[in-house]
Structure formats: C-alpha cells, structure tokens
Design an enzyme around this catalytic site. Sequence first.
Site, PDB file in Angstrom:
ATOM      1  N   ILE A 161      46.554 -36.828 -47.900  1.00  0.00           N
ATOM      2  CA  ILE A 161      47.728 -36.459 -48.501  1.00  0.00           C
ATOM      3  C   ILE A 161      48.003 -35.101 -48.344  1.00  0.00           C
ATOM      4  O   ILE A 161      49.158 -34.591 -48.186  1.00  0.00           O
ATOM      5  CB  ILE A 161      47.931 -36.916 -49.970  1.00  0.00           C
ATOM      6  CG1 ILE A 161      48.004 -38.528 -49.968  1.00  0.00           C
ATOM      7  CG2 ILE A 161      49.104 -36.442 -50.679  1.00  0.00           C
ATOM      8  CD1 ILE A 161      47.878 -39.287 -51.491  1.00  0.00           C
ATOM      9  N   ASN A 218      47.478 -31.712 -55.913  1.00  0.00           N
ATOM     10  CA  ASN A 218      47.119 -33.037 -55.304  1.00  0.00           C
ATOM     11  C   ASN A 218      45.716 -33.214 -55.261  1.00  0.00           C
ATOM     12  O   ASN A 218      45.357 -34.522 -55.084  1.00  0.00           O
ATOM     13  CB  ASN A 218      47.539 -32.631 -53.706  1.00  0.00           C
ATOM     14  CG  ASN A 218      46.941 -33.890 -52.625  1.00  0.00           C
ATOM     15  OD1 ASN A 218      47.323 -34.957 -53.015  1.00  0.00           O
ATOM     16  ND2 ASN A 218      46.370 -33.649 -51.962  1.00  0.00           N
ATOM     17  N   TYR A 250      39.713 -42.990 -63.922  1.00  0.00           N
ATOM     18  CA  TYR A 250      40.524 -42.376 -63.137  1.00  0.00           C
ATOM     19  C   TYR A 250      41.999 -42.645 -63.445  1.00  0.00           C
ATOM     20  O   TYR A 250      42.872 -41.880 -63.614  1.00  0.00           O
ATOM     21  CB  TYR A 250      40.510 -42.801 -61.731  1.00  0.00           C
ATOM     22  CG  TYR A 250      41.514 -42.651 -60.768  1.00  0.00           C
ATOM     23  CD1 TYR A 250      41.467 -41.367 -60.015  1.00  0.00           C
ATOM     24  CD2 TYR A 250      42.724 -43.509 -60.250  1.00  0.00           C
ATOM     25  CE1 TYR A 250      42.645 -40.829 -59.048  1.00  0.00           C
ATOM     26  CE2 TYR A 250      43.756 -43.244 -59.368  1.00  0.00           C
ATOM     27  CZ  TYR A 250      43.656 -41.946 -58.965  1.00  0.00           C
ATOM     28  OH  TYR A 250      44.648 -41.743 -58.019  1.00  0.00           O
ATOM     29  N   LYS A 298      44.757 -39.733 -64.869  1.00  0.00           N
ATOM     30  CA  LYS A 298      46.203 -39.653 -64.057  1.00  0.00           C
ATOM     31  C   LYS A 298      47.294 -39.908 -65.291  1.00  0.00           C
ATOM     32  O   LYS A 298      48.322 -39.459 -65.174  1.00  0.00           O
ATOM     33  CB  LYS A 298      46.142 -40.706 -63.043  1.00  0.00           C
ATOM     34  CG  LYS A 298      45.469 -40.399 -61.870  1.00  0.00           C
ATOM     35  CD  LYS A 298      45.685 -39.069 -61.097  1.00  0.00           C
ATOM     36  CE  LYS A 298      45.059 -39.019 -59.937  1.00  0.00           C
ATOM     37  NZ  LYS A 298      45.619 -37.584 -59.273  1.00  0.00           N
TER      38      LYS A 298
END
Length: 263
Positions: free
Chosen positions: A26, A90, A154, A158
């Site tokens: 990404i 990112n 995770y 997030k």
Amino acid sequence: MTSETLHRALGLYGKQVFITGAGGGIGQALIDTFNAAGAIVSGADQDESLLTGLPLANGLVFNINDKAQTGSAIRNFIADHGTPDVLINNAGFSRGEILDQVDGDVWEREIATNLNGAFHVTDPIAEAMAAKGDGSIVFISSVNALSHFGNPAYSAAKAGMIAYMKALAVERGRFGIRSNAVCPGSVRTPAWDHRLEKQPELLAKVLPHYPLGRLVTPGEVAQAAFFLSCASASGITGATLTVDAGLTAGNLHFINDVLAGDK
C-alpha cells in the site's frame, strides 16, 4: 485541461506529503499516486532496504514503536523540509489469529505498532500543522475496526486509531486540520503470496464473502487516501471510508448459504 492544471486544482501540486510504511504494498501505491499528482513525497519505514529504489524526495528510517526516536526523526524532518501538508499513517502489521492465540505479549506488540506508533508519528506533525494553520491527516485503518473478522489485537488497535482520528478532527479542526480514515478489507499485496503458496485454496474460501468477488488492490486504497487528502474533500473530516469490495455492506456468504439455498 492539462494534467498539471488538473493536479493543481486538486490542491496537492507541490505539497509536502509524508507517508509511513512506505516500503509496503500500500505504501508504494501511495507514493505513486501522490507523485502522479505533483506532490513532494517523503516516506518512512523501519528498515532502509525497504526504501531502496522508491521514488521519494526524502526517505526516513525509524522505528515507530520508539517514541523518542520517532519524535526526533519527525522534528528533524520538519526543521529541514517544513511541515507536511499531508500525513498518511500507513505503517502497521496484522497476524491471522483468534482470541485463543492472543496473550499479553501479542496484544502489547500489536497495539504498540498499529496504534501507539501512529500516535508517535502524528502528534508532532499535528502540532506543527496546527501552528501553520492547515493540514490533512489520513489513517489507514481496517474493516477490522468496524466489525470482527478475527485478529482481535489488531482490530482493537485499528478501532483505537479511528477514535484518535475523530479526536483530532473534533479538537484540531479549529486549526484547519482535517483528519479521516480509510478502512480497507483484504488487500491483494505481495504479503498474500506466501499464504497462497501454503494454502492455494485460500482465495476460493475468501472471495465468496466479498460482493465484488475479489480483493481490493493497493492502488484502490491509495486513491481513497488521495481523495481524502485533496481539495475535493475539503469539507470532510472525522469520516471513515471503507474500501472493501462490499464486505461491510452485508453478509453475502450468509445470503448464498442460507437464503438462496432455500429456493
């Protein structure tokens, strides 16, 4: 209208863009996307080899888990090159795990990188943006922040990232700062290659969950981050934009297995 005129209209031509996790799939798509718009793109990653050969105006190496090292690198960058106009958070990583596989070490490691690391980068840049009077911050979060698809540590990180994004939008908006998040589903990066080598049938299991019948590409995630960064999104802040091939719109697998099966 020439491409340069179009890029200037989007408001990113000649602007400083700072991207973390620049060496990943990404990250590289983000670099290409912002470069194509005429931005001055700088990128950071944890290892110099990850930045080798990338089309960056400046490459920085630091460990986002190290607050002091990260803060020093960011402050030095601002002193040398000025305050970034756009920050793309990112950097991060995920593991395929369920709660039974999460212990204290796993939890702390994933929170440290995926949430605390984003704060370590953002805090000094947001402070400099506020002093300048404008700036755009985009977090690459995840659909895991919105619903549970496994990876609990995770996912918690997030989700915390989205809460932090909203705090910035609400409390720093008066300084001209916009803050938003992109929430990708599974992204077809090279990280999938080793998984498919071990489990060639994996995609056949995954794709039926996605209404578009495919994974999203790094370029599609980058385009969403680009939109939220540019003048076209000047009135958008505190928002989450899913780029997930329809995953969070509804449960296609359930419909196919339960409802369609009744007919």
